[in-house]
Design a protein around this motif. Structure first.
Motif, short mmCIF file in Angstrom:
data_model
loop_
_atom_site.label_atom_id
_atom_site.label_comp_id
_atom_site.label_asym_id
_atom_site.label_seq_id
_atom_site.Cartn_x
_atom_site.Cartn_y
_atom_site.Cartn_z
N GLU A 85 3.43 19.74 4.68
CA GLU A 85 2.94 20.38 3.47
C GLU A 85 3.46 19.61 2.27
OE1 GLU A 85 2.65 25.03 4.94
OE2 GLU A 85 4.23 24.46 3.54
N ILE A 86 2.60 19.42 1.29
CA ILE A 86 2.97 18.75 0.04
C ILE A 86 2.74 19.76 -1.08
CG2 ILE A 86 2.41 16.87 -1.55
CD1 ILE A 86 1.24 15.41 1.00
N THR A 87 3.74 19.98 -1.89
CA THR A 87 3.61 20.90 -3.03
C THR A 87 3.43 20.09 -4.29
OG1 THR A 87 5.05 22.49 -1.90
CG2 THR A 87 4.69 22.81 -4.25
N ASP A 88 2.31 20.33 -4.99
CA ASP A 88 2.04 19.56 -6.21
C ASP A 88 2.82 20.15 -7.39
OD1 ASP A 88 0.62 21.71 -7.33
OD2 ASP A 88 -1.35 20.82 -6.99
N PRO A 89 2.78 19.52 -8.57
CA PRO A 89 3.58 19.99 -9.70
C PRO A 89 3.22 21.39 -10.18
CG PRO A 89 2.92 17.73 -10.06
CD PRO A 89 2.17 18.21 -8.85
N THR A 147 -2.99 11.94 8.90
CA THR A 147 -1.96 11.18 8.20
C THR A 147 -2.20 11.27 6.70
OG1 THR A 147 -1.70 9.63 10.03
CG2 THR A 147 -0.92 8.89 7.88
N ALA A 148 -1.16 11.58 5.94
CA ALA A 148 -1.24 11.57 4.49
C ALA A 148 -0.88 10.17 4.00
CB ALA A 148 -0.28 12.59 3.89
N ALA A 149 -1.67 9.65 3.07
CA ALA A 149 -1.37 8.36 2.41
C ALA A 149 -1.00 8.69 0.98
CB ALA A 149 -2.57 7.43 2.47
N LEU A 150 0.29 8.56 0.67
CA LEU A 150 0.77 8.91 -0.67
C LEU A 150 0.95 7.66 -1.51
CD1 LEU A 150 3.43 11.64 0.17
CD2 LEU A 150 0.99 11.90 -0.28
N CYS A 151 0.49 7.74 -2.75
CA CYS A 151 0.51 6.59 -3.65
C CYS A 151 1.95 6.10 -3.87
CB CYS A 151 -0.13 6.96 -4.97
SG CYS A 151 -0.17 5.59 -6.15
N GLY A 198 0.81 -1.21 0.00
CA GLY A 198 0.00 0.00 0.00
C GLY A 198 0.84 1.26 0.00
N PRO A 199 0.24 2.38 0.45
CA PRO A 199 0.86 3.69 0.31
C PRO A 199 1.96 3.99 1.33
CG PRO A 199 -1.19 3.89 1.50
CD PRO A 199 -1.08 2.44 1.08
N TYR A 200 2.62 5.13 1.10
CA TYR A 200 3.48 5.73 2.12
C TYR A 200 2.56 6.44 3.10
CZ TYR A 200 7.28 5.36 -1.34
OH TYR A 200 8.19 4.91 -2.25
N LEU A 201 2.77 6.25 4.38
CA LEU A 201 1.97 6.91 5.41
C LEU A 201 2.86 7.91 6.14
CD1 LEU A 201 0.18 3.73 6.77
CD2 LEU A 201 -0.70 5.39 5.12
N ILE A 202 2.44 9.18 6.13
CA ILE A 202 3.25 10.25 6.71
C ILE A 202 2.36 11.07 7.64
CG2 ILE A 202 4.80 12.17 6.22
CD1 ILE A 202 4.88 11.14 3.30
N LYS A 225 -3.34 11.37 -7.49
CA LYS A 225 -1.95 11.56 -7.05
C LYS A 225 -1.74 13.00 -6.58
CE LYS A 225 -0.04 8.16 -10.23
NZ LYS A 225 -1.15 7.93 -11.14
N PRO A 226 -0.96 13.20 -5.56
CA PRO A 226 -0.04 12.22 -5.00
C PRO A 226 -0.66 11.30 -3.96
CG PRO A 226 0.29 14.30 -3.89
CD PRO A 226 -0.78 14.53 -4.94
N PHE A 227 -1.96 11.44 -3.72
CA PHE A 227 -2.59 10.65 -2.65
C PHE A 227 -3.02 9.27 -3.14
CE2 PHE A 227 -3.28 15.12 -1.65
CZ PHE A 227 -2.64 15.18 -0.43
N CYS A 228 -3.06 8.36 -2.22
CA CYS A 228 -3.57 7.01 -2.48
C CYS A 228 -5.09 7.09 -2.54
CB CYS A 228 -3.14 6.10 -1.32
SG CYS A 228 -3.93 4.49 -1.29
#
Ligand code: FES
Length: 68
Positions: free
Chosen positions: A19-23, A35-39, A10-14, A47-50
């Motif tokens: 803060e997450i900066t998208d493209p 908790t952020a779950a990143l794909c 599964g995802p990365y759990l942080i 994306k970037p979320f699961c």
């Protein structure tokens, strides 16, 4: 120190706060206590979320990490 867990298959759990900066430069804030779950599989439609697609794709990712 930031703690990132790789969920088995599964995802990365942080844990926030973070803060997450998208493209496009948009900052997505994850509050403390959340908790952020990143794909990690590449199949998410949010994306970037699961979004749970790793399960639908039967994605496997439970190998042990190697120190870089
Ligand atoms: S890890 Fe969940 S959709 Fe990719």
């Amino acid at each position: 120190m930031t703690d990132i867990k790789c969920a088995s298959d599964g995802p990365y759990l942080i844990a926030g706060p973070l803060e997450i900066t998208d493209p496009q430069g948009n900052v997505l804030k994850i509050a403390e206590g959340k908790t952020a779950a990143l794909c990690r599989c590449g199949h998410s439609g949010n994306k970037p979320f699961c979004d749970g697609q790793h399960k639908a794709q039967s994605w496997k990712g439970s190998e042990a990490g190697k120190q870089p």
